[in-house]
Design a protein around this motif. Structure first.
Motif, PDB file in Angstrom:
ATOM      1  N   GLY A 110      -4.697  -2.890   1.365  1.00 53.27           N
ATOM      2  CA  GLY A 110      -4.640  -1.533   2.071  1.00 53.27           C
ATOM      3  C   GLY A 110      -5.178  -1.673   3.443  1.00 53.27           C
ATOM      4  O   GLY A 110      -4.803  -0.739   4.232  1.00 53.27           O
ATOM      5  N   MET A 111      -6.250  -2.370   3.783  1.00 55.12           N
ATOM      6  CA  MET A 111      -6.576  -2.647   5.033  1.00 55.12           C
ATOM      7  C   MET A 111      -5.379  -3.137   5.885  1.00 55.12           C
ATOM      8  O   MET A 111      -5.021  -2.879   6.967  1.00 55.12           O
ATOM      9  N   ILE A 127       4.186   5.441   2.428  1.00 57.44           N
ATOM     10  CA  ILE A 127       3.298   4.517   1.933  1.00 57.44           C
ATOM     11  C   ILE A 127       1.941   5.063   1.203  1.00 57.44           C
ATOM     12  O   ILE A 127       1.312   6.278   1.772  1.00 57.44           O
ATOM     13  N   ALA A 128       1.344   4.178   0.319  1.00 53.51           N
ATOM     14  CA  ALA A 128       0.192   4.828  -0.079  1.00 53.51           C
ATOM     15  C   ALA A 128      -0.893   3.633  -0.437  1.00 53.51           C
ATOM     16  O   ALA A 128      -0.464   2.296  -0.610  1.00 53.51           O
ATOM     17  N   MET A 129      -2.296   4.192   0.141  1.00 51.49           N
ATOM     18  CA  MET A 129      -3.234   2.988   0.244  1.00 51.49           C
ATOM     19  C   MET A 129      -4.226   3.424  -0.734  1.00 51.49           C
ATOM     20  O   MET A 129      -4.614   4.465  -0.892  1.00 51.49           O
ATOM     21  N   VAL A 130      -4.633   2.172  -1.543  1.00 58.61           N
ATOM     22  CA  VAL A 130      -5.342   2.518  -2.761  1.00 58.61           C
ATOM     23  C   VAL A 130      -6.636   1.984  -2.811  1.00 58.61           C
ATOM     24  O   VAL A 130      -6.647   0.481  -2.206  1.00 58.61           O
ATOM     25  N   VAL A 131      -7.556   2.422  -2.799  1.00 63.43           N
ATOM     26  CA  VAL A 131      -9.129   1.868  -3.139  1.00 63.43           C
ATOM     27  C   VAL A 131      -9.276   1.006  -1.500  1.00 63.43           C
ATOM     28  O   VAL A 131      -9.729  -0.392  -1.592  1.00 63.43           O
ATOM     29  N   VAL A 222       0.462   9.679   4.612  1.00 63.71           N
ATOM     30  CA  VAL A 222      -0.152   8.687   4.054  1.00 63.71           C
ATOM     31  C   VAL A 222      -0.643   9.367   2.704  1.00 63.71           C
ATOM     32  O   VAL A 222      -1.341  10.293   2.717  1.00 63.71           O
ATOM     33  N   LEU A 223      -0.749   8.519   1.756  1.00 66.67           N
ATOM     34  CA  LEU A 223      -1.356   9.105   0.411  1.00 66.67           C
ATOM     35  C   LEU A 223      -2.678   7.971   0.137  1.00 66.67           C
ATOM     36  O   LEU A 223      -2.489   6.709   0.253  1.00 66.67           O
ATOM     37  N   LEU A 224      -3.812   8.572   0.399  1.00 60.58           N
ATOM     38  CA  LEU A 224      -4.823   7.475   0.133  1.00 60.58           C
ATOM     39  C   LEU A 224      -5.536   7.878  -1.044  1.00 60.58           C
ATOM     40  O   LEU A 224      -6.033   9.102  -1.552  1.00 60.58           O
TER      41      LEU A 224
END
Length: 278
Positions: A110-111, A127-131, A222-224
């Motif tokens: 995710g970084m 785009i999905a960024m998880v933890v 963005v999905l976080l």
């Protein structure tokens, strides 16, 4: 949801011309690129492979071909997380015709995705960024610092014992970490799957990571997804991260830490719902 055939569940794996290893399932018309966490990246094997495949089942049903692609091998010691994002952008250009439909990126991945979204917005549909978040917690930096010191000194067992703190934090688990350290060392730091120098490069990149300056340059939605009890990325930093992105949907998995959030069955449902909005 479509039917998943036996052929769709058969894994394909190998090494791409750019030196990145891959594992893939499915033959659907849409493409999902998964950027895994770290430090270190490897193609899942054995039981881990089965766990990953089940985690991606919903995407296979939705018509996606799923690709797990590692970082490139033999990265220069000065290779930054921004450089790794550029590596994935070149991968997408060379192997996927310049665009994938969905990127799902977890933790260290995710970084990387934060820079991918800012620097290469045309390389993906959603785009999905998880933890993940703009900066690692002080506790996470301390673990990374001790791991980097051990790796730089050639103490792979010591580095692996520190790595075990990612999985089993706290003083009460110290003996267990010492017992499983050599096992982790053989699996992750032996150099058989990827150079241990690459792990050190990623650890150093994670320790110094701060994406606050680049986040306002992200113009794509963005999905976080964050865990409410994540020791690596505290709530206040995750909220700040979402606030710095022009169009960010922040979803909390309350009561869950880093690993429980990353392995949650909710992720696929939330990502598919997010990707289906446009």
């Amino acid at each position: 949801m479509g039917k998943v055939s036996r052929a769709d569940r058969e894994p394909r794996n190998g090494t791409l011309p750019n030196g990145m290893d891959y594992l893939s399932w499915g033959h659907g018309p849409k493409t999902l690129l998964f950027i895994q966490g770290g430090p270190g990246s490897t193609v899942p094997k054995g039981m881990m492979r089965q766990m990953f495949r089940r985690q991606f089942d919903a995407f296979l049903h939705a018509g996606y071909a799923v690709w797990i692609v590692t970082r490139r091998r033999g990265m220069p010691p000065e290779h930054s997380i921004a450089d790794m994002a550029d590596d994935y952008a070149r991968l997408i250009d060379e192997e996927f015709g310049g665009r994938v439909d969905v990127v799902v990126a977890e933790s260290f991945g995710g970084m990387i995705a934060q820079y991918l979204a800012a620097r290469h917005p045309d390389s993906f549909g959603h785009i999905a960024m998880v933890v993940t978040a703009a900066e690692l917690s002080d506790w996470g930096k301390d673990v990374d610092s001790r791991m980097a010191t051990a790796l730089a000194g050639g103490d792979t067992n010591g580095a692996a014992t520190v790595f075990a703190e990612y999985l089993l934090p706290g003083r009460r688990m110290m003996l267990v970490r010492r017992l499983i350290g050599p096992l982790i060392s053989r699996r992750l730091l032996s150099g058989s799957d990827f150079p241990s120098q690459d792990v050190l490069t990623e650890v150093r990149g994670e320790m110094t990571f701060n994406s606050r300056a680049v986040l306002p340059h992200i113009r794509r939605p963005v999905l976080l997804i964050c865990g409410g009890s994540d020791q690596f990325f505290p709530r206040d930093v995750a909220q700040e991260t979402a606030g710095l992105i022009a169009d960010c949907t922040l979803v909390w998995y309350e009561g869950k830490g880093h690993l429980r959030t990353a392995s949650s069955g909710r992720i696929a449902r939330d990502v598919l719902a997010f990707a289906g909005r446009s």
